[in-house]
Scaffold this motif. Structure first.
Motif, PDB file in Angstrom:
ATOM      1  N   GLY A 111       0.794  -1.218   0.000  1.00  0.00           N
ATOM      2  CA  GLY A 111       0.000   0.000   0.000  1.00  0.00           C
ATOM      3  C   GLY A 111       0.827   1.268   0.000  1.00  0.00           C
ATOM      4  N   GLY A 112       2.113   1.116   0.243  1.00  0.00           N
ATOM      5  CA  GLY A 112       2.999   2.268   0.287  1.00  0.00           C
ATOM      6  C   GLY A 112       3.470   2.714  -1.085  1.00  0.00           C
ATOM      7  N   SER A 113       4.379   3.684  -1.081  1.00  0.00           N
ATOM      8  CA  SER A 113       4.870   4.291  -2.316  1.00  0.00           C
ATOM      9  C   SER A 113       6.391   4.393  -2.302  1.00  0.00           C
ATOM     10  N   LEU A 114       6.951   4.378  -3.486  1.00  0.00           N
ATOM     11  CA  LEU A 114       8.367   4.646  -3.708  1.00  0.00           C
ATOM     12  C   LEU A 114       8.499   5.400  -5.021  1.00  0.00           C
ATOM     13  N   ARG A 115       9.568   6.187  -5.128  1.00  0.00           N
ATOM     14  CA  ARG A 115       9.879   6.812  -6.400  1.00  0.00           C
ATOM     15  C   ARG A 115      11.288   6.418  -6.807  1.00  0.00           C
ATOM     16  N   VAL A 135       0.695  -2.793 -13.734  1.00  0.00           N
ATOM     17  CA  VAL A 135       1.044  -1.582 -12.983  1.00  0.00           C
ATOM     18  C   VAL A 135       0.226  -0.366 -13.408  1.00  0.00           C
ATOM     19  N   ARG A 136      -0.560  -0.514 -14.454  1.00  0.00           N
ATOM     20  CA  ARG A 136      -1.321   0.618 -14.964  1.00  0.00           C
ATOM     21  C   ARG A 136      -2.267   1.139 -13.896  1.00  0.00           C
ATOM     22  N   GLY A 137      -2.265   2.459 -13.724  1.00  0.00           N
ATOM     23  CA  GLY A 137      -3.104   3.077 -12.709  1.00  0.00           C
ATOM     24  C   GLY A 137      -2.429   3.208 -11.358  1.00  0.00           C
ATOM     25  N   ARG A 138      -1.300   2.518 -11.171  1.00  0.00           N
ATOM     26  CA  ARG A 138      -0.568   2.600  -9.893  1.00  0.00           C
ATOM     27  C   ARG A 138       0.797   3.252 -10.074  1.00  0.00           C
ATOM     28  N   PHE A 139       1.430   3.023 -11.211  1.00  0.00           N
ATOM     29  CA  PHE A 139       2.756   3.563 -11.485  1.00  0.00           C
ATOM     30  C   PHE A 139       2.645   4.693 -12.503  1.00  0.00           C
ATOM     31  N   THR A 140       3.555   5.669 -12.368  1.00  0.00           N
ATOM     32  CA  THR A 140       3.619   6.775 -13.322  1.00  0.00           C
ATOM     33  C   THR A 140       5.065   7.027 -13.704  1.00  0.00           C
ATOM     34  N   ILE A 141       5.325   7.020 -14.997  1.00  0.00           N
ATOM     35  CA  ILE A 141       6.664   7.317 -15.493  1.00  0.00           C
ATOM     36  C   ILE A 141       6.707   8.766 -15.949  1.00  0.00           C
ATOM     37  N   TYR A 188      11.945   9.047 -14.061  1.00  0.00           N
ATOM     38  CA  TYR A 188      11.402   8.651 -12.762  1.00  0.00           C
ATOM     39  C   TYR A 188      10.325   7.587 -12.932  1.00  0.00           C
ATOM     40  N   LEU A 189      10.135   6.806 -11.883  1.00  0.00           N
ATOM     41  CA  LEU A 189       9.010   5.883 -11.827  1.00  0.00           C
ATOM     42  C   LEU A 189       8.375   6.035 -10.453  1.00  0.00           C
ATOM     43  N   GLN A 190       7.230   6.689 -10.418  1.00  0.00           N
ATOM     44  CA  GLN A 190       6.481   6.833  -9.177  1.00  0.00           C
ATOM     45  C   GLN A 190       5.606   5.610  -9.006  1.00  0.00           C
ATOM     46  N   MET A 191       5.784   4.907  -7.905  1.00  0.00           N
ATOM     47  CA  MET A 191       5.073   3.656  -7.669  1.00  0.00           C
ATOM     48  C   MET A 191       4.187   3.816  -6.437  1.00  0.00           C
ATOM     49  N   ASN A 192       2.905   3.754  -6.645  1.00  0.00           N
ATOM     50  CA  ASN A 192       1.931   3.871  -5.564  1.00  0.00           C
ATOM     51  C   ASN A 192       1.172   2.561  -5.386  1.00  0.00           C
ATOM     52  N   SER A 193       0.508   2.434  -4.256  1.00  0.00           N
ATOM     53  CA  SER A 193      -0.299   1.241  -3.966  1.00  0.00           C
ATOM     54  C   SER A 193       0.493  -0.026  -4.225  1.00  0.00           C
ATOM     55  N   LEU A 194       1.682  -0.059  -3.714  1.00  0.00           N
ATOM     56  CA  LEU A 194       2.578  -1.191  -3.976  1.00  0.00           C
ATOM     57  C   LEU A 194       2.030  -2.481  -3.384  1.00  0.00           C
ATOM     58  N   LYS A 195       2.303  -3.566  -4.085  1.00  0.00           N
ATOM     59  CA  LYS A 195       1.850  -4.894  -3.690  1.00  0.00           C
ATOM     60  C   LYS A 195       3.063  -5.801  -3.502  1.00  0.00           C
TER      61      LYS A 195
END
Length: 121
Positions: free
Chosen positions: A14-18, A63-69, A79-86
């Protein structure tokens, strides 16, 4: 071009990393850039990519909808913003560059060293 990926780490579900990928040289804006990942015992897979101008992006379905490049050509960085990590996002993440591939999902010539992302449940 030389690539240096960073930003990985341990995060709860549920966390995030960039992630960041810094490129050397003065021609960064002439490269399409991609992110790939490889989990233990699995083949490397495509995650996301962005065209040299930043005008077009592509994402794996997983990853669509959770990650943003995104990219900043002035800073030679993607950059790769990663949200709602599983937990299934756990892998070594690699950035890559290409000037000549007809597809954003393959044909990359240059690779960074990888950064570990671990998502705990």
């Amino acid at each position: 071009v030389q690539l240096q990926a960073s930003g990985g780490g341990l995060v709860q579900a549920g966390g995030s990393l960039r992630l960041s990928c810094a490129a050397s040289g003065r021609t960064f804006s002439s490269y399409d850039m991609g992110w790939f990942r490889q989990a233990p015992g699995k083949e490397r897979e495509f995650v996301s990519a962005i065209t040299r101008s930043g005008g077009s992006t592509d994402y794996a379905v997983s990853v669509r909808g959770r990650f943003t490049i995104s990219r900043d050509n002035a800073k030679n960085t993607v950059y790769l913003q990663m949200n709602s990590l599983k937990p299934e996002d756990t892998a070594v993440y690699y950035c890559a560059a290409t000037r000549s591939s007809p597809s954003l999902r393959r044909g990359y010539n240059y690779w960074g060293q990888g950064t570990q992302v671990t998502v705990s449940s």
